[in-house]
Design a protein around this motif. Structure first.
Motif, PDB file in Angstrom:
ATOM      1  N   ARG A 141       0.845  -1.208   0.000  1.00 23.72           N
ATOM      2  CA  ARG A 141       0.000   0.000   0.000  1.00 23.72           C
ATOM      3  C   ARG A 141       0.874   1.249   0.000  1.00 23.72           C
ATOM      4  NH1 ARG A 141      -3.081   2.946   4.162  1.00 23.72           N
ATOM      5  NH2 ARG A 141      -5.152   3.512   3.355  1.00 23.72           N
ATOM      6  N   SER A 142       0.461   2.266  -0.761  1.00 28.61           N
ATOM      7  CA  SER A 142       1.192   3.533  -0.771  1.00 28.61           C
ATOM      8  C   SER A 142       0.220   4.700  -0.852  1.00 28.61           C
ATOM      9  CB  SER A 142       2.175   3.593  -1.946  1.00 28.61           C
ATOM     10  OG  SER A 142       1.490   3.610  -3.182  1.00 28.61           O
ATOM     11  N   ARG A 143       0.608   5.807  -0.204  1.00 28.91           N
ATOM     12  CA  ARG A 143      -0.141   7.049  -0.249  1.00 28.91           C
ATOM     13  C   ARG A 143       0.849   8.199  -0.434  1.00 28.91           C
ATOM     14  NH1 ARG A 143      -3.515   3.894  -0.888  1.00 28.91           N
ATOM     15  NH2 ARG A 143      -5.545   3.660   0.188  1.00 28.91           N
ATOM     16  N   LEU A 144       0.616   9.021  -1.463  1.00 30.16           N
ATOM     17  CA  LEU A 144       1.448  10.183  -1.728  1.00 30.16           C
ATOM     18  C   LEU A 144       0.564  11.422  -1.738  1.00 30.16           C
ATOM     19  CD1 LEU A 144       2.861   7.652  -3.263  1.00 30.16           C
ATOM     20  CD2 LEU A 144       4.194   9.422  -4.416  1.00 30.16           C
ATOM     21  N   ASP A 145       0.948  12.436  -0.983  1.00 30.34           N
ATOM     22  CA  ASP A 145       0.175  13.678  -0.910  1.00 30.34           C
ATOM     23  C   ASP A 145       1.152  14.838  -0.753  1.00 30.34           C
ATOM     24  OD1 ASP A 145      -1.636  15.690  -0.592  1.00 30.34           O
ATOM     25  OD2 ASP A 145      -2.766  14.750   1.035  1.00 30.34           O
ATOM     26  N   PHE A 146       1.350  15.610  -1.813  1.00 26.76           N
ATOM     27  CA  PHE A 146       2.315  16.699  -1.795  1.00 26.76           C
ATOM     28  C   PHE A 146       1.660  17.993  -2.249  1.00 26.76           C
ATOM     29  CE2 PHE A 146       5.081  13.052  -1.807  1.00 26.76           C
ATOM     30  CZ  PHE A 146       6.171  13.457  -1.046  1.00 26.76           C
ATOM     31  N   ARG A 147       2.146  19.111  -1.695  1.00 28.03           N
ATOM     32  CA  ARG A 147       1.682  20.438  -2.056  1.00 28.03           C
ATOM     33  C   ARG A 147       2.879  21.298  -2.461  1.00 28.03           C
ATOM     34  NH1 ARG A 147      -2.190  17.899  -1.975  1.00 28.03           N
ATOM     35  NH2 ARG A 147      -4.136  18.182  -0.806  1.00 28.03           N
ATOM     36  N   GLY A 148       2.665  22.113  -3.490  1.00 29.04           N
ATOM     37  CA  GLY A 148       3.723  23.002  -3.958  1.00 29.04           C
ATOM     38  C   GLY A 148       3.278  24.451  -3.938  1.00 29.04           C
ATOM     39  N   LEU A 149       4.140  25.325  -3.439  1.00 26.49           N
ATOM     40  CA  LEU A 149       3.915  26.770  -3.438  1.00 26.49           C
ATOM     41  C   LEU A 149       5.082  27.423  -4.169  1.00 26.49           C
ATOM     42  CD1 LEU A 149       3.100  27.218   0.361  1.00 26.49           C
ATOM     43  CD2 LEU A 149       1.428  26.987  -1.477  1.00 26.49           C
ATOM     44  N   ALA A 150       4.792  28.385  -5.021  1.00 25.42           N
ATOM     45  CA  ALA A 150       5.862  29.102  -5.717  1.00 25.42           C
ATOM     46  C   ALA A 150       5.598  30.598  -5.630  1.00 25.42           C
ATOM     47  CB  ALA A 150       5.961  28.661  -7.179  1.00 25.42           C
ATOM     48  N   MET A 151       6.638  31.349  -5.257  1.00 27.42           N
ATOM     49  CA  MET A 151       6.530  32.786  -5.090  1.00 27.42           C
ATOM     50  C   MET A 151       7.541  33.490  -5.969  1.00 27.42           C
ATOM     51  SD  MET A 151       6.284  32.506  -0.948  1.00 27.42           S
ATOM     52  CE  MET A 151       6.978  30.849  -0.962  1.00 27.42           C
ATOM     53  N   ASP A 152       7.372  34.788  -6.167  1.00 30.67           N
ATOM     54  CA  ASP A 152       8.306  35.639  -6.898  1.00 30.67           C
ATOM     55  C   ASP A 152       8.549  35.063  -8.303  1.00 30.67           C
ATOM     56  OD1 ASP A 152       8.524  37.124  -4.491  1.00 30.67           O
ATOM     57  OD2 ASP A 152      10.004  35.694  -3.750  1.00 30.67           O
ATOM     58  N   ARG A 153       9.811  34.770  -8.619  1.00 34.64           N
ATOM     59  CA  ARG A 153      10.158  34.166  -9.918  1.00 34.64           C
ATOM     60  C   ARG A 153      10.606  32.711  -9.752  1.00 34.64           C
ATOM     61  NH1 ARG A 153      11.249  37.783 -14.159  1.00 34.64           N
ATOM     62  NH2 ARG A 153      11.022  39.977 -13.587  1.00 34.64           N
ATOM     63  N   ALA A 154      10.206  32.107  -8.663  1.00 38.04           N
ATOM     64  CA  ALA A 154      10.661  30.749  -8.362  1.00 38.04           C
ATOM     65  C   ALA A 154       9.999  29.723  -9.281  1.00 38.04           C
ATOM     66  CB  ALA A 154      10.363  30.410  -6.909  1.00 38.04           C
ATOM     67  N   ARG A 155      10.639  28.550  -9.325  1.00 38.76           N
ATOM     68  CA  ARG A 155      10.128  27.460 -10.152  1.00 38.76           C
ATOM     69  C   ARG A 155      10.155  26.165  -9.349  1.00 38.76           C
ATOM     70  NH1 ARG A 155      12.307  25.359 -16.100  1.00 38.76           N
ATOM     71  NH2 ARG A 155      10.592  23.902 -16.488  1.00 38.76           N
ATOM     72  N   GLY A 156       9.069  25.414  -9.428  1.00 36.05           N
ATOM     73  CA  GLY A 156       8.993  24.126  -8.757  1.00 36.05           C
ATOM     74  C   GLY A 156       8.631  23.026  -9.743  1.00 36.05           C
ATOM     75  N   ILE A 157       9.237  21.874  -9.557  1.00 32.25           N
ATOM     76  CA  ILE A 157       8.959  20.699 -10.395  1.00 32.25           C
ATOM     77  C   ILE A 157       8.724  19.509  -9.476  1.00 32.25           C
ATOM     78  CG2 ILE A 157       9.852  19.105 -12.132  1.00 32.25           C
ATOM     79  CD1 ILE A 157      11.552  21.360 -13.220  1.00 32.25           C
ATOM     80  N   PHE A 158       7.636  18.790  -9.717  1.00 35.05           N
ATOM     81  CA  PHE A 158       7.375  17.576  -8.946  1.00 35.05           C
ATOM     82  C   PHE A 158       6.952  16.468  -9.898  1.00 35.05           C
ATOM     83  CE2 PHE A 158       5.227  14.430  -6.508  1.00 35.05           C
ATOM     84  CZ  PHE A 158       5.948  14.370  -5.339  1.00 35.05           C
ATOM     85  N   ASN A 159       7.637  15.347  -9.788  1.00 33.57           N
ATOM     86  CA  ASN A 159       7.308  14.166 -10.577  1.00 33.57           C
ATOM     87  C   ASN A 159       7.112  12.996  -9.621  1.00 33.57           C
ATOM     88  OD1 ASN A 159       7.710  13.187 -13.749  1.00 33.57           O
ATOM     89  ND2 ASN A 159       7.987  11.567 -12.247  1.00 33.57           N
ATOM     90  N   GLY A 160       5.884  12.473  -9.568  1.00 36.35           N
ATOM     91  CA  GLY A 160       5.588  11.336  -8.701  1.00 36.35           C
ATOM     92  C   GLY A 160       5.263  10.106  -9.535  1.00 36.35           C
ATOM     93  N   ARG A 161       6.026   9.058  -9.337  1.00 38.40           N
ATOM     94  CA  ARG A 161       5.873   7.854 -10.162  1.00 38.40           C
ATOM     95  C   ARG A 161       5.603   6.646  -9.268  1.00 38.40           C
ATOM     96  NH1 ARG A 161      10.047   4.279 -12.065  1.00 38.40           N
ATOM     97  NH2 ARG A 161       9.326   2.998 -13.807  1.00 38.40           N
ATOM     98  N   VAL A 162       4.553   5.902  -9.598  1.00 40.88           N
ATOM     99  CA  VAL A 162       4.220   4.653  -8.905  1.00 40.88           C
ATOM    100  C   VAL A 162       4.347   3.519  -9.906  1.00 40.88           C
ATOM    101  CG1 VAL A 162       2.420   3.342  -7.725  1.00 40.88           C
ATOM    102  CG2 VAL A 162       2.693   5.794  -7.249  1.00 40.88           C
ATOM    103  N   HIS A 163       5.199   2.548  -9.598  1.00 46.11           N
ATOM    104  CA  HIS A 163       5.483   1.423 -10.491  1.00 46.11           C
ATOM    105  C   HIS A 163       4.973   0.137  -9.830  1.00 46.11           C
ATOM    106  CE1 HIS A 163       8.747  -1.244 -12.572  1.00 46.11           C
ATOM    107  NE2 HIS A 163       7.528  -1.461 -13.047  1.00 46.11           N
ATOM    108  N   VAL A 164       3.973  -0.479 -10.437  1.00 47.72           N
ATOM    109  CA  VAL A 164       3.405  -1.725  -9.931  1.00 47.72           C
ATOM    110  C   VAL A 164       3.963  -2.877 -10.768  1.00 47.72           C
ATOM    111  CG1 VAL A 164       1.307  -3.013  -9.428  1.00 47.72           C
ATOM    112  CG2 VAL A 164       1.301  -0.509  -9.243  1.00 47.72           C
ATOM    113  N   HIS A 165       4.744  -3.736 -10.142  1.00 42.63           N
ATOM    114  CA  HIS A 165       5.397  -4.835 -10.858  1.00 42.63           C
ATOM    115  C   HIS A 165       4.385  -5.929 -11.217  1.00 42.63           C
ATOM    116  CE1 HIS A 165       9.779  -3.777  -9.876  1.00 42.63           C
ATOM    117  NE2 HIS A 165       9.022  -2.776  -9.431  1.00 42.63           N
TER     118      HIS A 165
END
Length: 361
Positions: A141-165
């Protein structure tokens, strides 16, 4: 366990650290990792290896704050055996370049991982997070919960990958990514991924992006709430769930125990008592009890005043954290006074004005 890593020194300094957490079968641990580097640190690389035995439990909380000119590269790799549980909560902020690769392998049935966190670059900062969960066994079992905030000229990148064999039948996975742009020039790219090779699974993922709800902001202002406070409340509500800690009551109890031990060991007063009270106050503030946190921050300040040289950095940090507790209670003028006093102490003790400004922010 409280782990504090700090990187700094001469401009252009490179620091390379390696950490290893290993829990035997049926072992439990909670780790708070305070990870900082100042403006002088040119490059910081860190690797954290985590091994959890059968039925082991690990809660890891990571607070990352890095300087303007720094580049910070972190890799966390966790391997979970049968019925192991891993709870991770992270907060990453700064104006520099930072990347965090977080890889979790669920190697046996019953293994479970909860990954939560928030990233908040500002200025011209860049925050890059890459999360991978490998479901390599059935009934995981897995649970992923992320939040991103970006201010001014900032840059955010989020890549979430779930691999089920292929053999990971009965996998149960959910992934939620939410982003909030606080400036017209800020950018966030979020991409959830599912790669499934089994046919009897329950998996879901989703991503949202937006700005502060102007209608909600107008409603709060019409009720007499100042603009800055209304924005802070909306932003706080947005990130609260992703920063929730499942084992917070246990952590609070342990920190209270530490305070009691220091009170017995150092009856005449020692600055360690101030550190313990300040850490417990931080726990209480994050768990929604800013009033008691304020009391403990003031206790820490009294201890620092009695046991440390005048205007020590610990005192400056405690004043800033007290300001946060006051702000959470809506006491804007005392909060501003505490924050400015903390900044003044940090600058007087040799901290750069830019670093002190970030701490105050």
């Amino acid at each position: 366990i409280h782990l504090r890593t700090w990187a700094g020194g001469a401009p252009g300094t490179s620091v390379h650290l390696r950490h290893h957490i290993r829990l035997a079968d049926n072992a439990h641990a909670a780790v708070f990792w305070d990870d900082q580097c100042d403006d002088a640190c040119g490059l910081l690389t860190q690797t954290l290896e985590i091994e959890l035995g059968r039925n082991a439990r690990l809660t890891l909380v990571r607070l990352q704050r890095h300087g303007d000119g720094s580049t910070a590269l972190t890799r966390t790799h966790a391997r979970l055996q049968r019925d192991a549980r891993f709870h991770y909560t992270g907060y990453e902020a700064g104006r520099g370049l930072q990347r965090h690769d977080l890889v979790t392998e669920l190697l046996a049935s019953g293994a479970e991982v909860h990954l939560r966190g928030a990233f908040a670059p500002y200025g011209q900062g860049h925050a890059d997070s890459f999360t991978v969960v490998e479901h390599a066994a059935p009934h995981t079992r897995s649970r992923l919960d992320f939040r991103g905030l970006a201010m001014d000229r900032a840059r955010g990148i989020f890549n979430g990958r779930v691999h089920v064999h292929k053999d990971a039948q009965k996998t149960d996975s959910e992934q939620h990514l939410g982003t909030l742009l606080l400036s017209s020039k800020a950018q966030i790219n979020a991409k959830p991924e599912l790669e499934i090779y089994a046919d009897d699974v329950k998996c879901a993922h989703g991503a949202t992006a937006g700005q502060i709800d102007e209608d909600a902001l107008h409603y709060m202002r019409s009720r007499g709430i100042p603009l800055a406070t209304a924005r802070a409340l909306l932003i706080g509500g947005f990130v609260t769930r992703s920063l929730a800690l499942p084992d917070w009551p246990e952590a609070e109890a342990r920190f209270r125990q530490i305070v009691e031990i220091y009170d017995r060991v150092y009856p005449e007063g020692h600055y360690y008592q101030g550190v313990a009270n300040s850490n417990l106050a931080g726990i209480l503030q994050a768990s929604g009890n800013p009033a008691e946190a304020e009391t403990l921050f003031r206790t820490a300040l009294r201890i620092y005043a009695a046991t440390l040289p005048e205007s020590h950095q610990l005192e400056g940090i405690a004043w800033i954290r007290l300001g946060g507790a006051l702000l959470a209670q809506g006491e804007l003028d005392p909060a501003e006074e505490a924050l400015l006093r903390g900044r003044e102490i940090l600058v007087a003790q040799g901290a750069s004005p830019a670093w002190s400004d970030r701490a105050t922010e």
